[in-house]
Motif scaffolding. Structure first.
Motif, mmCIF file in Angstrom:
data_model
loop_
_atom_site.group_PDB
_atom_site.id
_atom_site.type_symbol
_atom_site.label_atom_id
_atom_site.label_comp_id
_atom_site.label_asym_id
_atom_site.label_seq_id
_atom_site.Cartn_x
_atom_site.Cartn_y
_atom_site.Cartn_z
ATOM 1 N N GLU A 41 0.842 -1.195 0.000
ATOM 2 C CA GLU A 41 0.000 0.000 0.000
ATOM 3 C C GLU A 41 0.874 1.240 0.000
ATOM 4 N N SER A 42 0.485 2.250 -0.812
ATOM 5 C CA SER A 42 1.244 3.495 -0.887
ATOM 6 C C SER A 42 0.624 4.542 0.027
ATOM 7 N N ASP A 43 1.471 5.484 0.452
ATOM 8 C CA ASP A 43 1.028 6.610 1.274
ATOM 9 C C ASP A 43 1.732 7.868 0.782
ATOM 10 N N PRO A 44 0.970 8.849 0.266
ATOM 11 C CA PRO A 44 -0.472 8.890 0.015
ATOM 12 C C PRO A 44 -0.910 7.803 -0.972
ATOM 13 N N GLY A 45 -2.188 7.442 -0.893
ATOM 14 C CA GLY A 45 -2.707 6.398 -1.756
ATOM 15 C C GLY A 45 -2.703 6.810 -3.219
ATOM 16 N N LEU A 46 -2.353 5.863 -4.084
ATOM 17 C CA LEU A 46 -2.291 6.099 -5.527
ATOM 18 C C LEU A 46 -3.198 5.114 -6.241
ATOM 19 N N GLU A 47 -4.002 5.614 -7.171
ATOM 20 C CA GLU A 47 -4.842 4.746 -8.005
ATOM 21 C C GLU A 47 -4.226 4.647 -9.382
ATOM 22 N N GLY A 48 -4.125 3.425 -9.884
ATOM 23 C CA GLY A 48 -3.461 3.213 -11.164
ATOM 24 C C GLY A 48 -2.092 2.608 -10.930
ATOM 25 N N GLY A 49 -1.233 2.657 -11.971
ATOM 26 C CA GLY A 49 0.101 2.096 -11.864
ATOM 27 C C GLY A 49 0.080 0.584 -11.789
ATOM 28 N N SER A 50 1.217 -0.005 -11.448
ATOM 29 C CA SER A 50 1.335 -1.460 -11.375
ATOM 30 C C SER A 50 2.384 -1.829 -10.331
ATOM 31 N N TYR A 51 2.364 -3.098 -9.931
ATOM 32 C CA TYR A 51 3.300 -3.600 -8.931
ATOM 33 C C TYR A 51 4.133 -4.716 -9.539
ATOM 34 N N GLU A 52 5.327 -4.846 -9.001
ATOM 35 C CA GLU A 52 6.178 -5.981 -9.344
ATOM 36 C C GLU A 52 6.749 -6.521 -8.046
ATOM 37 N N TRP A 53 6.654 -7.869 -7.871
ATOM 38 C CA TRP A 53 7.088 -8.515 -6.640
ATOM 39 C C TRP A 53 8.357 -9.338 -6.909
ATOM 40 N N PHE A 54 9.254 -9.334 -5.909
ATOM 41 C CA PHE A 54 10.526 -10.050 -6.025
ATOM 42 C C PHE A 54 10.751 -10.844 -4.750
ATOM 43 N N VAL A 55 11.444 -11.997 -4.875
ATOM 44 C CA VAL A 55 11.866 -12.768 -3.724
ATOM 45 C C VAL A 55 13.379 -12.929 -3.801
ATOM 46 N N GLN A 56 14.015 -12.687 -2.699
ATOM 47 C CA GLN A 56 15.464 -12.904 -2.597
ATOM 48 C C GLN A 56 15.692 -13.928 -1.504
ATOM 49 N N ARG A 57 15.980 -15.193 -1.948
ATOM 50 C CA ARG A 57 16.171 -16.275 -0.994
ATOM 51 C C ARG A 57 17.538 -16.159 -0.330
ATOM 52 N N GLU A 58 17.617 -16.834 0.776
ATOM 53 C CA GLU A 58 18.865 -16.795 1.522
ATOM 54 C C GLU A 58 19.996 -17.333 0.638
ATOM 55 N N GLY A 59 21.049 -16.526 0.474
ATOM 56 C CA GLY A 59 22.192 -16.929 -0.353
ATOM 57 C C GLY A 59 22.136 -16.393 -1.766
ATOM 58 N N ASP A 60 20.959 -15.887 -2.230
ATOM 59 C CA ASP A 60 20.866 -15.331 -3.586
ATOM 60 C C ASP A 60 21.533 -13.961 -3.629
ATOM 61 N N ALA A 61 22.200 -13.675 -4.727
ATOM 62 C CA ALA A 61 22.856 -12.380 -4.890
ATOM 63 C C ALA A 61 21.860 -11.306 -5.299
ATOM 64 N N GLU A 62 20.843 -11.669 -6.074
ATOM 65 C CA GLU A 62 19.883 -10.699 -6.588
ATOM 66 C C GLU A 62 18.451 -11.194 -6.346
ATOM 67 N N PRO A 63 17.533 -10.260 -6.176
ATOM 68 C CA PRO A 63 16.122 -10.672 -6.075
ATOM 69 C C PRO A 63 15.636 -11.286 -7.387
ATOM 70 N N GLU A 64 14.710 -12.196 -7.269
ATOM 71 C CA GLU A 64 14.138 -12.873 -8.437
ATOM 72 C C GLU A 64 12.677 -12.458 -8.596
ATOM 73 N N PRO A 65 12.290 -12.027 -9.812
ATOM 74 C CA PRO A 65 10.877 -11.633 -9.998
ATOM 75 C C PRO A 65 9.939 -12.811 -9.731
ATOM 76 N N ILE A 66 8.786 -12.493 -9.124
ATOM 77 C CA ILE A 66 7.745 -13.500 -8.909
ATOM 78 C C ILE A 66 6.743 -13.348 -10.042
ATOM 79 N N GLU A 67 6.668 -14.348 -10.891
ATOM 80 C CA GLU A 67 5.841 -14.256 -12.085
ATOM 81 C C GLU A 67 4.347 -14.257 -11.742
ATOM 82 N N GLY A 68 3.581 -13.527 -12.564
ATOM 83 C CA GLY A 68 2.124 -13.543 -12.441
ATOM 84 C C GLY A 68 1.571 -12.740 -11.282
ATOM 85 N N GLN A 69 2.414 -11.936 -10.647
ATOM 86 C CA GLN A 69 1.967 -11.131 -9.505
ATOM 87 C C GLN A 69 2.225 -9.662 -9.836
ATOM 88 N N ASP A 70 1.185 -8.940 -10.327
ATOM 89 C CA ASP A 70 1.373 -7.534 -10.685
ATOM 90 C C ASP A 70 0.375 -6.611 -9.987
#
Length: 730
Positions: free
Chosen positions: A246-275
């Motif tokens: 959730e954004s503050d102030p609230g924003l309507e529109g735009g898009s989200y991208e989610w990433f997971v960075q597992r223990e030991g990973d050097a870079e976050p990995e995009p989570i597909e299908g979650q926008d």
């Protein structure tokens, strides 16, 4: 600082137009040329003409927002767009920076006059107005409302003003002046993060014409923050990880991208299908120690939007309690018979597979009259025991398996109870208690219904059958085991019963009726209490006037049996006023009425006195005629045969001629209780009743005089005769 004018901005305008041609390529547009979009959008970078003028075919003008972010010259209603000033716009001006003096030494969020490619580039365009308003068209963008967490500024070059006031700070009453047709960009600055909202109206003049646009609302959101909620302390494998951004102030529109960075990973990995703003993942061992990141981006299309704000969770903990995955449980109900007879026990067992140590159970029953299952109170064991009754026929029983934390681990399919008594009636009997041998009118009756043996049903319907009727009528709103009501005469001989029903009102079993008997022991009703006041008395009357008087009850009763009385000066008591039988009196003033007193009396329909008014005294101007004296000082009978010595005690009831309570039909005597006849005669011996002597009539006076003369003549003759006899003897 200097104010931009037509002459002073010629070079600047040429520069601005050249930049615009290279970067934005503005074109003349009218409202009819393009569709104006209303879907919520967010822009964090790219070319935006915030105040874009549109010319309609009828010569009217409109304000719209035009952008080259999602496409080429796309129009939007301003209130549907959030213009985001990103954190990267933050800048500290030094005292020597070439900016307006009030900004030197301040840290602000700065949108430069030139396009950076990473921030929004807002400006305005009035080029479309020339066909109607000519090449000399002038436009003012007036600010009619402004709110925000801090200050906002706009300027050109180093410190040139765009405002009609010559300043730089935006506020209500300020106006951005565009004195010639132009496509212009400018410097913008904001002092604090948060949402700044403007209401803007455009006023246009040129070529002898003027026009004004409707007001439009604009919103700049400075340095919004993003947060993620919903992370639990720990998860077990197979559980759902559900997060919300959730954004503050609230924003309507735009898009989200989610990433997971597992223990030991050097870079976050995009989570597909979650926008979207919600994320759902299934927990597994690989996520133990991982972190989730959410990025919010503006809308794009023609350009790839950058990140406006981002947030990251704490590390995820996966705890399977000894690295063994939590078992999946199943639950079933055993022990249901093919059918039951009422009175027998229904014994059911909930069987969990595998068994759960420290687990508990929830049992539910749904009868055929219920819309949903109802939990059985105070039962958390694996066994269900219930006495069968016909109200449970076709009822469904279900159960849940619950862990020590209250989480439902498994649910059993419902089983159906079949109660078959082969046509026999229910064993339950309803009894009504609390009845009395008899009631008095006005008593409160309180009845209680009980059922034996007990039932799963607890709804009652109380029904009444008045005397002489054959139908039962339900008492609305009375559905408990207790029923209280006022006993009125209409209930004498009525029957009352209680009916045990299903929740939907279907009758199950009814009590034997009880009868309401009323016995008031022939008590006389208590007469009403009220006070009488005479209204309408004038301060003075003339002979021949009509005195209009009204007797007023306080409080008002239903009684309407009235009589009026008058006592003139010299009268021994009050005499009834003939024909005055209502609460109003129309009395024609006569000679001798001066000083007369008038009273009103209210009786019940058994001629018992209820109330008497205070006397109203008549004041008659110029009336000195004394009343005729027909008092019988000796208490002798009047022509009607009644005297003071013949009053009887027959409850004061009068004859039909208004003569009060004597032993014969013509007597005038009255009783002590003030009862009178329909003409108002009679009454008490307190000096106000008809038992007092009334004035003689003219006929009565003539007869009395004749009798007195006759007696005098006889007496005189007797004396003369006696004298003659004495003389002869001598």
């Amino acid at each position: 600082m200097r104010l931009l004018s037509r002459q002073g901005t010629a070079a600047l305008a040429a520069s601005v137009l050249a930049i615009g041609s290279a970067l934005a390529a503005p074109t003349i547009a009218s409202a009819a040329d393009h569709e104006v979009l209303n879907d919520p959008v967010v822009f964090g970078e790219g070319h935006v003409d915030a105040f874009n003028m549109l010319l309609n075919d009828d010569g009217s003008v409109e304000l719209a927002l035009r952008e080259d972010v999602t496409g080429q010259h796309v129009l939007h209603s301003p209130e549907s767009v959030d213009l985001v000033v990103k954190e990267t716009a933050q800048q500290a001006f030094s005292a020597s920076d070439r900016v307006p003096e009030e900004l030197q030494g301040q840290e602000v969020y700065h949108l430069p006059e030139r396009n950076t490619g990473t921030l929004i580039w807002p400006g305005w365009d009035t080029m479309s107005l020339t066909p109607e308003f000519g090449g000399q068209v002038a436009t003012e963008f007036k600010i009619t409302a402004f709110t925000g967490p801090g200050d906002a500024w706009v300027w050109a070059g180093i410190d040139d003003s765009h405002l009609t006031s010559g300043g730089h700070k935006l506020a209500v009453g300020e106006a951005i002046s565009q004195p010639f047709p132009s496509h212009t960009h400018s410097n913008w600055a904001f002092s604090e993060p948060g949402a700044y909202e403007f209401t803007v109206e455009a006023e246009v003049s040129g070529n002898g014409n003027t026009a004004s646009s409707a007001p439009q609302n604009y919103r700049f959101v400075v340095d919004p923050e993003l947060s993620i909620s919903g992370l639990a302390d720990h998860y077990q494998s197979g559980e759902a990880i559900e997060l919300s951004a959730e954004s503050d102030p609230g924003l309507e529109g735009g898009s989200y991208e989610w990433f997971v960075q597992r223990e030991g990973d050097a870079e976050p990995e995009p989570i597909e299908g979650q926008d979207g703003s919600q994320l759902s993942l299934e927990a597994d061992d690989s996520l133990n120690g991982a972190q989730i990141t959410a990025e919010f981006r503006g809308d794009g299309g023609q350009i790839n939007p950058g990140v406006i704000a981002s947030a990251q969770t704490d590390t995820i903990t996966i705890d399977d309690h000894g690295d063994e995955p939590a078992p999946e449980h199943s639950l079933s109900i055993e022990g249901m018979h093919e059918h039951y007879h009422q009175g027998s026990d229904i014994t059911l067992d909930a069987v969990a597979d595998p068994e759960l140590e420290n687990g508990s159970y929830e049992w539910f029953v749904q009868r055929r009259d219920q819309d949903e299952p109802v939990q059985v109170e105070d039962l958390d064991e694996a066994q269900f025991i219930q006495t069968a009754e016909q109200a449970l026929d076709d009822a469904q029983v279900s159960a849940n398996l619950v862990d020590d934390g209250g989480e439902v681990l498994a649910s059993a399919d419902a089983v159906t109870i079949d109660v078959d008594d082969h046509g026999a009636p229910p064993h339950q009997e309803v009894t009504v208690k609390g009845t009395q041998e008899h009631y008095h009118t006005g008593d409160t009756a309180t009845l209680t219904a009980t059922v034996d043996p007990s039932s799963v049903l607890n709804r009652y319907e109380w029904q009444v059958q008045p005397a002489g009727e054959s139908q039962w009528t339900a008492v609305e709103g009375e559905n408990g085991s207790d029923y209280s009501f006022d006993v009125g005469e209409d209930l004498n001989g009525a029957q009352v019963r209680a009916v045990l029903t299903y929740d939907d009102g279907e009758e199950y079993v009814a009590s034997e009726p009880i009868e309401i008997q009323i016995d008031d022991h022939d008590q006389e009703p208590t007469p009403p209490e009220t006070e009488l006041t005479i209204e309408g008395l004038e301060s003075e009357y003339q002979v021949g006037d009509v005195a209009s008087l009204t007797a007023v009850q306080d409080p008002q009763t239903d009684e309407d049996h009235w009589h009026w009385f008058i006592q003139r000066e010299g009268d021994d008591g009050y005499s009834v006023i003939d024909g005055a039988l209502t609460d109003t009196l129309e009395h024609t003033i006569a000679e001798g009425d001066d000083g007369a007193q008038i009273i009103a009396r209210l009786y019940d329909h058994d001629h018992a006195l209820i109330a008497e008014s205070e006397a109203a005294t008549l004041n008659v101007a110029g009336d000195s005629t004394p009343p005729e004296d027909d008092d019988d000082d000796e208490g002798r009978d009047d022509d009607n045969g009644g005297d003071d010595g013949n009053r009887d005690d027959d409850q004061g009831r009068d004859d039909d001629n208004g003569n009060g309570g004597s032993d014969d039909d013509n007597g005038n005597g009255g009783s002590d209780d003030g009862r009178d006849d329909d003409n108002g005669n009679g009454g008490s011996d307190d000096g106000k009743g008809d038992g007092d002597k009334l004035p003689r009539t003219g006929a009565e006076m003539t007869s009395a005089a004749a009798a007195a003369g006759l007696l005098l003549a006889i007496g005189t003759g007797a004396v003369l005769l006696a004298r003659r006899r004495a003389t002869a003897a001598e």
